[in-house]
Design an enzyme around this catalytic site. Structure first.
Site, PDB file in Angstrom:
ATOM      1  N   ASN A   9     -46.208  10.517  13.226  1.00  0.00           N
ATOM      2  CA  ASN A   9     -47.275  10.386  12.710  1.00  0.00           C
ATOM      3  C   ASN A   9     -46.789  11.210  12.018  1.00  0.00           C
ATOM      4  OD1 ASN A   9     -49.835  10.621  11.090  1.00  0.00           O
ATOM      5  ND2 ASN A   9     -50.285  12.253  13.700  1.00  0.00           N
ATOM      6  N   TRP A  10     -46.590  11.123  10.318  1.00  0.00           N
ATOM      7  CA  TRP A  10     -46.105  12.374   9.334  1.00  0.00           C
ATOM      8  C   TRP A  10     -47.092  13.453   9.295  1.00  0.00           C
ATOM      9  CZ3 TRP A  10     -42.819   8.706   5.712  1.00  0.00           C
ATOM     10  CH2 TRP A  10     -41.403   8.964   6.083  1.00  0.00           C
ATOM     11  N   LYS A  11     -48.564  12.777   9.466  1.00  0.00           N
ATOM     12  CA  LYS A  11     -49.753  13.380   8.767  1.00  0.00           C
ATOM     13  C   LYS A  11     -49.541  13.553   7.171  1.00  0.00           C
ATOM     14  CE  LYS A  11     -49.491  16.348  12.875  1.00  0.00           C
ATOM     15  NZ  LYS A  11     -50.800  17.101  14.585  1.00  0.00           N
ATOM     16  N   HIS A  95     -57.608   9.134  15.445  1.00  0.00           N
ATOM     17  CA  HIS A  95     -56.972  10.795  15.611  1.00  0.00           C
ATOM     18  C   HIS A  95     -57.387  12.534  15.361  1.00  0.00           C
ATOM     19  CE1 HIS A  95     -54.157  14.730  14.608  1.00  0.00           C
ATOM     20  NE2 HIS A  95     -52.847  13.059  14.917  1.00  0.00           N
ATOM     21  N   GLU A  97     -57.653  15.262  14.603  1.00  0.00           N
ATOM     22  CA  GLU A  97     -57.677  16.166  13.252  1.00  0.00           C
ATOM     23  C   GLU A  97     -59.013  15.124  12.513  1.00  0.00           C
ATOM     24  OE1 GLU A  97     -53.924  16.163  12.091  1.00  0.00           O
ATOM     25  OE2 GLU A  97     -53.174  17.241  13.959  1.00  0.00           O
ATOM     26  N   GLU A 166     -54.066  11.886  23.758  1.00  0.00           N
ATOM     27  CA  GLU A 166     -53.250  13.046  23.109  1.00  0.00           C
ATOM     28  C   GLU A 166     -54.779  14.254  22.859  1.00  0.00           C
ATOM     29  OE1 GLU A 166     -50.548  12.085  18.974  1.00  0.00           O
ATOM     30  OE2 GLU A 166     -53.242  12.718  18.998  1.00  0.00           O
ATOM     31  N   GLY A 172     -49.311  19.574  18.143  1.00  0.00           N
ATOM     32  CA  GLY A 172     -49.152  20.732  16.906  1.00  0.00           C
ATOM     33  C   GLY A 172     -48.979  22.258  17.600  1.00  0.00           C
ATOM     34  N   SER A 210     -47.402  16.994  20.767  1.00  0.00           N
ATOM     35  CA  SER A 210     -45.624  18.349  21.255  1.00  0.00           C
ATOM     36  C   SER A 210     -45.012  17.241  21.526  1.00  0.00           C
ATOM     37  CB  SER A 210     -46.293  19.560  21.554  1.00  0.00           C
ATOM     38  OG  SER A 210     -46.926  20.684  20.721  1.00  0.00           O
ATOM     39  N   GLY A 231     -45.491  13.627  16.205  1.00  0.00           N
ATOM     40  CA  GLY A 231     -46.151  14.458  15.004  1.00  0.00           C
ATOM     41  C   GLY A 231     -44.939  14.776  14.812  1.00  0.00           C
ATOM     42  N   GLY A 232     -45.218  16.684  14.248  1.00  0.00           N
ATOM     43  CA  GLY A 232     -43.896  17.799  14.049  1.00  0.00           C
ATOM     44  C   GLY A 232     -42.671  16.585  14.138  1.00  0.00           C
TER      45      GLY A 232
HETATM   46  C1  PEP Z   1     -49.968  13.868  16.312  1.00  0.00           C
HETATM   47  O1  PEP Z   1     -50.610  14.289  15.384  1.00  0.00           O
HETATM   48  O2  PEP Z   1     -50.427  12.939  16.303  1.00  0.00           O
HETATM   49  C2  PEP Z   1     -49.021  14.484  17.441  1.00  0.00           C
HETATM   50  C3  PEP Z   1     -49.004  14.608  18.459  1.00  0.00           C
HETATM   51  O3  PEP Z   1     -48.562  15.635  16.623  1.00  0.00           O
HETATM   52  P1  PEP Z   1     -47.253  16.695  17.583  1.00  0.00           P
HETATM   53  O4  PEP Z   1     -46.389  16.279  17.822  1.00  0.00           O
HETATM   54  O5  PEP Z   1     -47.132  17.390  16.491  1.00  0.00           O
HETATM   55  O6  PEP Z   1     -48.160  17.833  18.369  1.00  0.00           O
END
Ligand code: PEP
Length: 251
Positions: A9-11, A95, A97, A166, A172, A210, A231-232
């Site tokens: 997930n590049w956001k 999500h 966010e 999540e 993040g 994470s 994500g990251g």
């Molecule tokens: C996400 O945004 O779906 C996510 C899991 O982010 P991260 O891996 O950066 O915690």
């Protein structure tokens, strides 16, 4: 049992040049031929680029959100049918966010999942508790409420969705849920899906929050963790490829 599914997930990150370098590295490393199914959810303006670079590579692509409406006067929105038109296999809905910054309710998320399924795009339905929920002992209640809104809306199609657990406090932040914490919630979600559909063995339940190359193997080894939403770590080719490589063979 289905293959492990690893989804980036590049956001709201990337550029044409950065995306090309990242996706070319995945293709060169033959990520599409690994033990896991691999996909990436990119910002809408880059869907055509993902399609161009990934078509035929056995790496799927998808959107990060879709409209709850089918079509029409909804300036700025992207419909599920448009995502399908661009070859998307997946779309993330709900999500945290979007729930947090766009006040998306359980019912709105459920409508989006319904639109996605109707358009032939698999929704990746995100659920997860905040730190305050967890500390108040409300984790199970919150994730079941979020998932039940979607199950109620999509009915017999419930087996066609992917669910992502999540925990909001892990996204993040570098604070990953322990494998035992994640497994406990995944088992609750699995039971909820089993009660809703006779085909729950088709549902893949991903963990997100994470996940890194260092913790992926242990998380993905849990019996009810069928993959990861990343994500990251999906923004760095080596990190993402290491998570894909850490995926157990389940097929
Ligand atoms: C996400 O945004 O779906 C996510 C899991 O982010 P991260 O891996 O950066 O915690």
């Amino acid at each position: 049992m289905s293959k492990t599914l690893i989804v980036g997930n590049w956001k709201m990150n990337g550029s044409l040049a950065e995306n090309a370098a990242l996706l070319q590295a995945w293709v060169q490393a033959r990520a599409g031929q690994s033990a896991a199914d691999v996909a990436v959810c990119v910002p809408s303006p880059y869907l055509a680029q993902a399609q161009g670079l990934l078509a035929g590579q056995r790496i799927d692509w998808g959107g990060q959100d879709c409209s709850a409406h089918e079509a029409g006067a909804y300036t700025g929105e992207v419909s599920a049918a448009m995502l399908r038109d661009l070859g998307c296999r997946y779309v993330i809905v709900g999500h945290s966010e979007r729930r947090q910054y766009h006040q998306e309710s359980d019912d709105l998320v459920a409508l989006k999942a319904q639109r996605a399924l109707a358009a032939g795009v698999t929704p990746i339905v995100c659920v997860g508790e905040t730190l305050a929920d967890r500390e108040a002992g409300r984790t199970e209640f919150v994730v079941k409420r979020q998932l039940s809104a979607v199950i109620h809306a999509v009915g017999h199609c419930s087996s066609e969705m992917v669910v992502a657990y999540e925990p909001v406090w892990a996204i993040g932040t570098g604070h990953t849920a322990t494998p035992a914490q994640a497994q406990a919630v995944h088992a609750v979600l699995r039971a909820q899906l089993q009660a809703a559909t006779a085909h729950a063995q088709r549902n893949r339940i991903l963990y997100g929050g994470s996940m890194t190359a260092a913790n992926a193997a242990e998380l993905l080894a849990q019996p009810d963790i069928d993959g990861g939403l990343i994500g990251g770590a999906s923004l760095k080719a080596d990190d993402f490829l290491a998570i894909v490589a850490a995926s157990p063979t389940r097929a």
